[in-house]
Structures are given as structure tokens and as C-alpha cells.
Scaffold this motif. Structure first.
Motif, PDB file in Angstrom:
ATOM      1  N   VAL A   1      -3.025  -4.873 -18.045  1.00 36.09           N
ATOM      2  CA  VAL A   1      -1.881  -5.173 -17.194  1.00 36.09           C
ATOM      3  C   VAL A   1      -2.314  -6.158 -16.115  1.00 36.09           C
ATOM      4  O   VAL A   1      -3.494  -6.281 -15.793  1.00 36.09           O
ATOM      5  CB  VAL A   1      -1.306  -3.894 -16.556  1.00 36.09           C
ATOM      6  CG1 VAL A   1      -0.677  -3.015 -17.625  1.00 36.09           C
ATOM      7  CG2 VAL A   1      -2.377  -3.116 -15.809  1.00 36.09           C
ATOM      8  N   ASP A   2      -1.335  -6.868 -15.563  1.00 30.81           N
ATOM      9  CA  ASP A   2      -1.647  -7.924 -14.600  1.00 30.81           C
ATOM     10  C   ASP A   2      -2.377  -7.385 -13.371  1.00 30.81           C
ATOM     11  O   ASP A   2      -3.299  -8.007 -12.862  1.00 30.81           O
ATOM     12  CB  ASP A   2      -0.357  -8.637 -14.166  1.00 30.81           C
ATOM     13  CG  ASP A   2       0.287  -9.402 -15.320  1.00 30.81           C
ATOM     14  OD1 ASP A   2      -0.444  -9.763 -16.255  1.00 30.81           O
ATOM     15  OD2 ASP A   2       1.507  -9.618 -15.281  1.00 30.81           O
ATOM     16  N   ALA A   3      -1.958  -6.228 -12.890  1.00 29.54           N
ATOM     17  CA  ALA A   3      -2.605  -5.611 -11.721  1.00 29.54           C
ATOM     18  C   ALA A   3      -2.878  -4.149 -12.043  1.00 29.54           C
ATOM     19  O   ALA A   3      -2.011  -3.455 -12.577  1.00 29.54           O
ATOM     20  CB  ALA A   3      -1.711  -5.722 -10.485  1.00 29.54           C
ATOM     21  N   ASP A   4      -4.072  -3.701 -11.726  1.00 29.09           N
ATOM     22  CA  ASP A   4      -4.438  -2.308 -11.991  1.00 29.09           C
ATOM     23  C   ASP A   4      -3.638  -1.397 -11.062  1.00 29.09           C
ATOM     24  O   ASP A   4      -3.808  -1.449  -9.846  1.00 29.09           O
ATOM     25  CB  ASP A   4      -5.936  -2.120 -11.742  1.00 29.09           C
ATOM     26  CG  ASP A   4      -6.377  -0.683 -11.986  1.00 29.09           C
ATOM     27  OD1 ASP A   4      -5.579   0.096 -12.515  1.00 29.09           O
ATOM     28  OD2 ASP A   4      -7.523  -0.356 -11.631  1.00 29.09           O
ATOM     29  N   PRO A   5      -2.747  -0.552 -11.612  1.00 30.83           N
ATOM     30  CA  PRO A   5      -1.928   0.307 -10.753  1.00 30.83           C
ATOM     31  C   PRO A   5      -2.751   1.267  -9.902  1.00 30.83           C
ATOM     32  O   PRO A   5      -2.352   1.615  -8.797  1.00 30.83           O
ATOM     33  CB  PRO A   5      -1.044   1.074 -11.757  1.00 30.83           C
ATOM     34  CG  PRO A   5      -1.031   0.220 -12.979  1.00 30.83           C
ATOM     35  CD  PRO A   5      -2.379  -0.417 -13.025  1.00 30.83           C
ATOM     36  N   VAL A   6      -3.902   1.712 -10.422  1.00 28.87           N
ATOM     37  CA  VAL A   6      -4.733   2.637  -9.659  1.00 28.87           C
ATOM     38  C   VAL A   6      -5.320   1.937  -8.433  1.00 28.87           C
ATOM     39  O   VAL A   6      -5.324   2.480  -7.323  1.00 28.87           O
ATOM     40  CB  VAL A   6      -5.844   3.230 -10.538  1.00 28.87           C
ATOM     41  CG1 VAL A   6      -6.749   4.133  -9.711  1.00 28.87           C
ATOM     42  CG2 VAL A   6      -5.246   4.001 -11.699  1.00 28.87           C
ATOM     43  N   SER A   7      -5.794   0.716  -8.627  1.00 28.20           N
ATOM     44  CA  SER A   7      -6.311  -0.046  -7.489  1.00 28.20           C
ATOM     45  C   SER A   7      -5.197  -0.328  -6.485  1.00 28.20           C
ATOM     46  O   SER A   7      -5.406  -0.277  -5.268  1.00 28.20           O
ATOM     47  CB  SER A   7      -6.915  -1.369  -7.969  1.00 28.20           C
ATOM     48  OG  SER A   7      -8.035  -1.131  -8.798  1.00 28.20           O
ATOM     49  N   THR A   8      -4.007  -0.612  -7.002  1.00 29.38           N
ATOM     50  CA  THR A   8      -2.868  -0.849  -6.114  1.00 29.38           C
ATOM     51  C   THR A   8      -2.554   0.394  -5.298  1.00 29.38           C
ATOM     52  O   THR A   8      -2.298   0.313  -4.088  1.00 29.38           O
ATOM     53  CB  THR A   8      -1.636  -1.267  -6.935  1.00 29.38           C
ATOM     54  OG1 THR A   8      -1.937  -2.461  -7.669  1.00 29.38           O
ATOM     55  CG2 THR A   8      -0.444  -1.525  -6.025  1.00 29.38           C
ATOM     56  N   LEU A   9      -2.576   1.564  -5.947  1.00 26.32           N
ATOM     57  CA  LEU A   9      -2.323   2.809  -5.236  1.00 26.32           C
ATOM     58  C   LEU A   9      -3.388   3.053  -4.179  1.00 26.32           C
ATOM     59  O   LEU A   9      -3.077   3.415  -3.034  1.00 26.32           O
ATOM     60  CB  LEU A   9      -2.286   3.976  -6.223  1.00 26.32           C
ATOM     61  CG  LEU A   9      -2.170   5.381  -5.630  1.00 26.32           C
ATOM     62  CD1 LEU A   9      -0.920   5.503  -4.767  1.00 26.32           C
ATOM     63  CD2 LEU A   9      -2.156   6.428  -6.744  1.00 26.32           C
ATOM     64  N   SER A  10      -4.663   2.859  -4.541  1.00 25.54           N
ATOM     65  CA  SER A  10      -5.743   3.038  -3.574  1.00 25.54           C
ATOM     66  C   SER A  10      -5.584   2.083  -2.396  1.00 25.54           C
ATOM     67  O   SER A  10      -5.840   2.452  -1.239  1.00 25.54           O
ATOM     68  CB  SER A  10      -7.099   2.820  -4.245  1.00 25.54           C
ATOM     69  OG  SER A  10      -7.348   3.812  -5.224  1.00 25.54           O
ATOM     70  N   ASP A  11      -5.163   0.857  -2.688  1.00 22.92           N
ATOM     71  CA  ASP A  11      -4.955  -0.108  -1.610  1.00 22.92           C
ATOM     72  C   ASP A  11      -3.826   0.332  -0.685  1.00 22.92           C
ATOM     73  O   ASP A  11      -3.928   0.191   0.547  1.00 22.92           O
ATOM     74  CB  ASP A  11      -4.636  -1.489  -2.193  1.00 22.92           C
ATOM     75  CG  ASP A  11      -5.856  -2.170  -2.792  1.00 22.92           C
ATOM     76  OD1 ASP A  11      -6.988  -1.718  -2.495  1.00 22.92           O
ATOM     77  OD2 ASP A  11      -5.683  -3.141  -3.553  1.00 22.92           O
ATOM     78  N   LEU A  12      -2.751   0.851  -1.254  1.00 20.19           N
ATOM     79  CA  LEU A  12      -1.628   1.310  -0.428  1.00 20.19           C
ATOM     80  C   LEU A  12      -2.064   2.441   0.501  1.00 20.19           C
ATOM     81  O   LEU A  12      -1.740   2.439   1.697  1.00 20.19           O
ATOM     82  CB  LEU A  12      -0.475   1.781  -1.322  1.00 20.19           C
ATOM     83  CG  LEU A  12       0.308   0.706  -2.071  1.00 20.19           C
ATOM     84  CD1 LEU A  12       1.275   1.349  -3.057  1.00 20.19           C
ATOM     85  CD2 LEU A  12       1.060  -0.193  -1.097  1.00 20.19           C
ATOM     86  N   VAL A  13      -2.781   3.415  -0.051  1.00 18.55           N
ATOM     87  CA  VAL A  13      -3.246   4.540   0.765  1.00 18.55           C
ATOM     88  C   VAL A  13      -4.281   4.058   1.782  1.00 18.55           C
ATOM     89  O   VAL A  13      -4.276   4.475   2.941  1.00 18.55           O
ATOM     90  CB  VAL A  13      -3.828   5.649  -0.135  1.00 18.55           C
ATOM     91  CG1 VAL A  13      -4.371   6.788   0.717  1.00 18.55           C
ATOM     92  CG2 VAL A  13      -2.767   6.164  -1.097  1.00 18.55           C
TER      93      VAL A  13
END
Length: 223
Positions: free
Chosen positions: A132-144
């Protein structure tokens, strides 16, 4: 002729708008069904189980989601929204910084303990069938991590310190909690959640406490 165009265009727009709303609602229903199927079948759930939970066929699911990866990303977005919302609610207010930290750690652990299979589904990527274009797990970690950094920055400003370090500290604390939480689940939760939360809070606070402003009572205790 111009009158006909003027009258029919709004009708098309209304039909298109209703269809768009139907598709959005149907996608949300399929995400709901996926979350329920993960809870029932585990993180290794398949499309057949998801379609059955949604009361439809795989063909209909693929009509709304191009492939498994698109559905996975939608589930991750749902989880991210729920988790960040709960963290904001838990840390809202003017409590002592340690109390805010405790609330954030406890909220994160409670969230994953409530549905560990959904957490595994998100973190372990078992459902992806393409990159996928952006790793959703990394995105979630970044948000938190961004939320944690905001809290640390506010505390640093209150202490009259440069808040530039808030981002690495905030993301570092989140990385520590996530790593420990992953171990906790893999080890089949060898200690109560409250004990793990206390251990993580103690470790994080040992580093942050010297950088944050002391309360009057803390100042009196050390004077």
C-alpha cells in the motif's frame, strides 16, 4: 433546449449524491462486518468469512473495495480514529503530567486488550495482498506520537523550556509502549494490564519528570 438542461442537471446531481451516500454507507457496513469477523474468526480472517458476516457475497464486497488491501486500509482508518479519539478524551483536562501519562498508557493498553485479534489484524498485516502507498500502522503510530508530542510540548512550555525536543520524546514514549504492548500480547498477557501500565509509566516518567514543572507539593517535599 436550455430549459431542459437546467431542469435535468439537478436531478442527475441528486441521484449521484444519493448513490454516493449509499456507497459510503455500504462501505462502512462492510468495515463493520470485517471488524466483527476478525473478532469471531481471528486476525487470519478471510474474505468469505467477511462476506458472510456482511450478509452478502465476495463479489459484492469487491464491488465496494477494489481488493483486500483497500479493505484493510479502511479498517485501519477506523481503528486509528477510535484509538486517537479515546486518547484525546483520556488526556483532556489539566491533570498532573504524570496523571496524563498514566491515562494515555492505560487507554492504549485497554484498547488493544479489548480486541487483541483486531490489533493483530492491523499490526501484523495478514490481510494485505499488495503493498500500500502508506503503511497504516506507521500512520497510526505517527498519529498517536503526534498527540504525545503535543502534551510534552505543552509541559515543556509551562516549564519555560524549549519544546523542540517534544517530537522525539513523544514519539519515543509511544514506540516504547507499542513495543511492550506487542510483547505483552505475544506472551499471552503474562501480567495484568494495570501492572504493565504502571511499569511503563514508571519508566517513561523517570525520563520526563526531570524536564517538567514540579507541583508546589513536590517542591516542598524536596526542599
Amino acid at each position: 433546449m436550455s430549459n431542459v438542461n437546467t431542469e435535468t442537471a439537478p436531478r442527475r446531481d441528486r441521484r449521484s449524491s444519493r448513490w454516493d451516500e449509499h456507497r459510503r454507507a455500504r462501505r462502512e457496513q462492510i468495515v463493520d462486518a470485517t471488524v466483527a469477523a476478525v473478532g469471531r474468526c481471528g486476525a487470519g480472517v478471510g474474505m468469505e468469512e467477511i462476506a458472510a458476516e456482511a450478509g452478502t457475497s465476495k463479489t459484492v464486497v469487491y464491488r465496494h473495495f477494489a481488493d483486500r488491501s483497500e479493505l484493510y486500509v479502511a479498517v485501519c482508518a477506523r481503528v486509528a480514529g477510535q484509538l486517537t479519539g479515546r486518547l484525546r478524551a483520556a488526556t483532556r483536562g489539566t491533570g498532573h503530567p504524570r496523571e496524563v501519562l498514566t491515562a494515555a498508557v492505560e487507554t492504549y493498553l485497554a484498547f488493544i486488550e479489548a480486541d487483541p485479534e483486531l490489533y493483530r489484524f492491523v499490526v501484523a498485516h495478514p490481510f494485505l495482498d499488495r503493498p500500500v502507498d502508506a503503511d497504516p500502522v506507521s500512520t497510526l503510530s505517527d498519529l498517536v506520537g503526534d498527540q504525545a508530542a503535543t502534551l510534552v510540548a505543552a509541559a515543556l512550555r509551562q516549564a519555560g523550556r524549549d519544546p523542540a525536543a517534544a517530537a522525539p520524546w513523544g514519539h519515543g514514549v509511544v514506540g516504547m509502549v507499542r513495543s511492550a504492548a506487542d510483547w505483552w500480547l505475544r506472551a499471552d498477557r503474562p501480567m495484568p494490564r494495570a501492572d504493565l501500565a504502571t511499569h511503563l509509566t514508571d519508566l517513561a516518567w523517570a525520563g520526563l519528570s526531570g524536564l517538567l514543572p514540579r507541583t508546589p507539593s513536590e517542591t516542598e517535599e524536596t526542599s
